[in-house]
Structures are given as C-alpha cells and as structure tokens.
Write a protein that holds these residues in place. Sequence first.
Motif, PDB file in Angstrom:
ATOM      1  N   HIS A 111    -118.046   1.563  68.895  1.00 16.52           N
ATOM      2  CA  HIS A 111    -116.859   0.796  68.482  1.00 16.52           C
ATOM      3  C   HIS A 111    -115.858   0.710  69.648  1.00 16.52           C
ATOM      4  O   HIS A 111    -115.246  -0.327  69.883  1.00 16.52           O
ATOM      5  N   SER A 131    -112.064   2.398  60.930  1.00 13.68           N
ATOM      6  CA  SER A 131    -113.140   1.716  60.189  1.00 13.68           C
ATOM      7  C   SER A 131    -113.138   2.208  58.757  1.00 13.68           C
ATOM      8  O   SER A 131    -112.199   2.877  58.320  1.00 13.68           O
ATOM      9  N   GLY A 158    -109.617   2.259  56.756  1.00 16.19           N
ATOM     10  CA  GLY A 158    -110.323   1.192  56.025  1.00 16.19           C
ATOM     11  C   GLY A 158    -110.516   1.563  54.561  1.00 16.19           C
ATOM     12  O   GLY A 158    -110.409   0.723  53.667  1.00 16.19           O
ATOM     13  N   PHE A 161    -107.331   0.931  52.741  1.00 21.90           N
ATOM     14  CA  PHE A 161    -107.237  -0.503  52.415  1.00 21.90           C
ATOM     15  C   PHE A 161    -108.105  -0.821  51.199  1.00 21.90           C
ATOM     16  O   PHE A 161    -107.672  -1.489  50.264  1.00 21.90           O
ATOM     17  N   GLY A 174    -112.138  -4.433  50.037  1.00 24.69           N
ATOM     18  CA  GLY A 174    -110.856  -5.085  49.802  1.00 24.69           C
ATOM     19  C   GLY A 174    -109.997  -5.312  51.032  1.00 24.69           C
ATOM     20  O   GLY A 174    -109.049  -6.116  50.991  1.00 24.69           O
ATOM     21  N   GLY A 175    -110.316  -4.610  52.149  1.00 22.87           N
ATOM     22  CA  GLY A 175    -109.487  -4.743  53.354  1.00 22.87           C
ATOM     23  C   GLY A 175    -109.203  -6.189  53.746  1.00 22.87           C
ATOM     24  O   GLY A 175    -108.036  -6.596  53.882  1.00 22.87           O
ATOM     25  N   GLY A 266    -113.616  -1.901  61.976  1.00 22.69           N
ATOM     26  CA  GLY A 266    -113.390  -2.972  61.000  1.00 22.69           C
ATOM     27  C   GLY A 266    -111.928  -3.308  60.760  1.00 22.69           C
ATOM     28  O   GLY A 266    -111.570  -4.489  60.648  1.00 22.69           O
ATOM     29  N   VAL A 267    -111.058  -2.298  60.716  1.00 22.39           N
ATOM     30  CA  VAL A 267    -109.641  -2.550  60.415  1.00 22.39           C
ATOM     31  C   VAL A 267    -108.960  -3.307  61.567  1.00 22.39           C
ATOM     32  O   VAL A 267    -107.940  -3.974  61.359  1.00 22.39           O
ATOM     33  N   ALA A 269    -109.797  -5.912  62.659  1.00 22.69           N
ATOM     34  CA  ALA A 269    -109.840  -7.346  62.307  1.00 22.69           C
ATOM     35  C   ALA A 269    -108.565  -7.738  61.554  1.00 22.69           C
ATOM     36  O   ALA A 269    -108.314  -8.929  61.345  1.00 22.69           O
ATOM     37  N   THR A 297    -115.945  -5.430  63.296  1.00 22.28           N
ATOM     38  CA  THR A 297    -116.763  -4.791  62.262  1.00 22.28           C
ATOM     39  C   THR A 297    -118.129  -4.465  62.869  1.00 22.28           C
ATOM     40  O   THR A 297    -118.434  -4.864  63.997  1.00 22.28           O
TER      41      THR A 297
HETATM   42  O1  KG4 Z   1    -116.268  -0.802  61.215  1.00 22.71           O
HETATM   43  P1  KG4 Z   1    -116.645  -1.278  59.872  1.00 22.71           P
HETATM   44  O2  KG4 Z   1    -117.265  -2.649  59.754  1.00 22.71           O
HETATM   45  O3  KG4 Z   1    -117.658  -0.313  59.172  1.00 22.71           O
HETATM   46  C1  KG4 Z   1    -117.594   1.074  59.296  1.00 22.71           C
HETATM   47  O4  KG4 Z   1    -118.123   1.607  60.311  1.00 22.71           O
HETATM   48  O5  KG4 Z   1    -116.976   1.671  58.368  1.00 22.71           O
HETATM   49  O6  KG4 Z   1    -115.322  -1.188  58.955  1.00 22.71           O
HETATM   50  C2  KG4 Z   1    -115.288  -1.591  57.606  1.00 22.71           C
HETATM   51  C3  KG4 Z   1    -113.877  -1.399  57.079  1.00 22.71           C
HETATM   52  C4  KG4 Z   1    -113.749  -1.626  55.566  1.00 22.71           C
HETATM   53  O7  KG4 Z   1    -112.999  -0.561  55.012  1.00 22.71           O
HETATM   54  C5  KG4 Z   1    -112.985  -2.950  55.482  1.00 22.71           C
HETATM   55  O8  KG4 Z   1    -112.203  -3.082  54.325  1.00 22.71           O
HETATM   56  C6  KG4 Z   1    -112.134  -2.874  56.721  1.00 22.71           C
HETATM   57  O9  KG4 Z   1    -112.973  -2.327  57.715  1.00 22.71           O
HETATM   58  N1  KG4 Z   1    -111.654  -4.209  57.142  1.00 22.71           N
HETATM   59  C7  KG4 Z   1    -110.363  -4.593  57.094  1.00 22.71           C
HETATM   60  C8  KG4 Z   1    -110.331  -5.949  57.524  1.00 22.71           C
HETATM   61  N2  KG4 Z   1    -111.610  -6.342  57.822  1.00 22.71           N
HETATM   62  C9  KG4 Z   1    -112.408  -5.259  57.578  1.00 22.71           C
HETATM   63  N3  KG4 Z   1    -109.264  -3.920  56.746  1.00 22.71           N
HETATM   64  C10 KG4 Z   1    -108.086  -4.586  56.807  1.00 22.71           C
HETATM   65  N4  KG4 Z   1    -107.965  -5.877  57.196  1.00 22.71           N
HETATM   66  C11 KG4 Z   1    -109.051  -6.591  57.566  1.00 22.71           C
HETATM   67  N5  KG4 Z   1    -108.924  -7.869  57.956  1.00 22.71           N
END
Ligand code: KG4
Length: 330
Positions: A111, A131, A158, A161, A174-175, A266-267, A269, A297
């Motif tokens: 990441h 994330s 994440g 969120f 839901g993020g 992910g967050v 984003a 992500t």
């Molecule tokens: O890095 P990732 O794809 O997977 C892991 O390694 O966990 O992160 C996924 C997380 C989820 O909790 C998702 O809700 C959050 O990232 N996420 C967001 C957004 N896009 C993805 N949280 C807030 N705002 C966003 N735009």
Amino acid sequence: MLAIESSCDDTGAAILIDGKVKSNVLVRQVDHAKYGGVIPELASRSHIKHIVPVVDTAIARAGITKDAITAVAFTQCPGLIGSLMVGACFAKAFALSRNLPLIAVNHLRAHVLAHFIDAQPPFPFLCLTASGGHTQLIVCHSHHDMQLLGQTIDDAAGEAFDKIAKMTGLPYPGGPLVDKYAKNGNPHAFKFATSEMKDYDFSFSGIKTSVLYFLQKQQKTNPQFIEQNLADICASAQHAIVQMLMQKLLKAAKQLGITHLGIAGGVSANSYWRNALIEAGNQRGLTVYIPPFEYCTDNAAMIGITAYYQALNQDWAGLDTVPMAKSTGL
Ligand code: KG4
Ligand code: ZN
C-alpha cells in the motif's frame, strides 16, 4: 513480472515490465452487501473462480504472452488465510511449472509503495495507510526500510467508516457511500467525540460509540432523524475521522521534520481526506502524494511495484513460503 493480489475479496493480477505497470486487472464478484461484510469462505471461492481469467486478462492487456514472464509475485500477508492461499498456490504453481523465481510481498508495504508506481517521492517519506483492516503511520527510509511509528489500537479507519455507515442503514462497504452523501452535508453540523491517543497511535472506537449513542438518542424523539439528516451525519462523522488521521500525520511530519508525505489504502480514496491533505500541504509548504484511485484500494499493481524493488534486492521466496493471516513486521 506477473503480480497477484488475493488478500481479501478482490482478485487482482498485474503485469510489470522493468517496474512499469503494463496492465492491472481487478475483479470483485462477491455480493458482500447481502451479508453486511466479507465472508471469508465466499471470498476464497471467488478467488478460485477468478484467478485464471484475471491472470489471462492481465497478460492479454499487457500485450505479452505467458512465455515472456520472468518472475511471479504474490501477496503473502496479512489477509484472509483462505484467500491468500489461493493466490500463493497459483503463483507457486505458475513459477514451478515454468521454473521462474517467486517473490512474496507484504500487503501493507505494498500500500505504501503504491506511491512509487507513478512517482518517486524522496526519502524519508512519511505515509499514513488507512484501509479496512489497518491504520499505520510509517516512515520509509528506502524502498526496503520502513519504520512503523504508530497504528490503531482498535478499529481501523476504514472499519470505522463502514460501521458508521451501517448504523445509518447504508450497505457494506459503507466508506465510499459516506464520502458520497457527505458531499451534500455540513461537516460541522454535529460534533462527535474523537480519541486522543498517545504518540502516533490511533483509536476509532470512541467515534463509533459517539455516533451510535447520538443516533439512538435522536431517534427516540424523531424516528426519521437519520433519513432527514443523512448528509450531515456522514459529513460530520467523516470530518471527525479525517481530523484524527490528519492530526497524527501532521504531528509526525512536524516532529520528525519530514516534508514529503502521502496517504494510502482504501480510505485514501476519500475525497474529503484528499482535499484536507492538499490544503495542509499548501498551508505548510509540504509536498503531498495522493495515489490515483485505482492504487488506493487493493490492487495487484502495488504488489508488482513492491516485488520489483524486492527483486532488485535479490529478495526471492522459496516454494516453501507460506501465506500468513498476520504480518510479523513491515
Ligand atoms: O485497502 P482496502 O481496499 O482493503 C483493505 O486492505 O482493507 O480498503 C477498504 C476500506 C473499506 O473499509 C472501505 O469502506 C474504505 O476502504 N474506503 C473508503 C472509501 N473508499 C474505500 N472509506 C472512505 N471513503 C472512501 N471514498
Ligand atoms: Zn489493502
């Protein structure tokens, strides 16, 4: 190089040539919204179904053939063990049958190194990864040497969120939906409790409880409270989470004198966080790095770039390398 990512529910494959991404394919097929979260067994089965077509597509989109591949990388840790196992077994079988070297990659390192796909931030580089499973503040001294400054002691950002989204009736994950609804809301409409952790650690359980109790209280007098105030609830909760993330990131930058910083996972984003970082960078004369959405992500390109640097360092893995649910370090 062929790189495989299968740590959670997304099946990814990428092709890199000399550290440049030629293709990056991702498939997400499981309807986790139906269950309110990721069901590990369903994720594993989905990887089994998708890994061959995803790899085939990555090879075709890169405009190469299988014979051109000279190394195979896979996510070793951390993640869902069944999911990791599918990617690891595929990578090992591919490498063994073609007599190719293997590279085992730590997903959290990847990441951070996603920043190096399209840019070359100078070292020391400060990165906050947020994330669904992790929140880590890291200083990179080189592509290989990463120092963990602090992390969450409970929920990941994440996860916070996603759980807050669930309280408002939004589906999993839901993020991204909180981000979307917050765009029409007032970030200062409601004040939610934020936690003050020592040093560079984080805690997101306080905000979660604060939102929960607030919503329960409001709904007692107005059962339509959530529907009527969804945008403001999302904007205010998002503001509180982003404030906690930014506060530690900027504190570390100041105390360690680091002027190049980025966000990952992910967050990263999240549009409000991205804007907050750009603004802070402008105000404080810091150079900020925000990955393109497809590298925020989970994705295989970040596994590939990490493997590229490991290969330069002759950091190969044996066929006896096993996937691990937890990582032992960075
Ligand atoms: O890095 P990732 O794809 O997977 C892991 O390694 O966990 O992160 C996924 C997380 C989820 O909790 C998702 O809700 C959050 O990232 N996420 C967001 C957004 N896009 C993805 N949280 C807030 N705002 C966003 N735009
Ligand atoms: Zn991830």
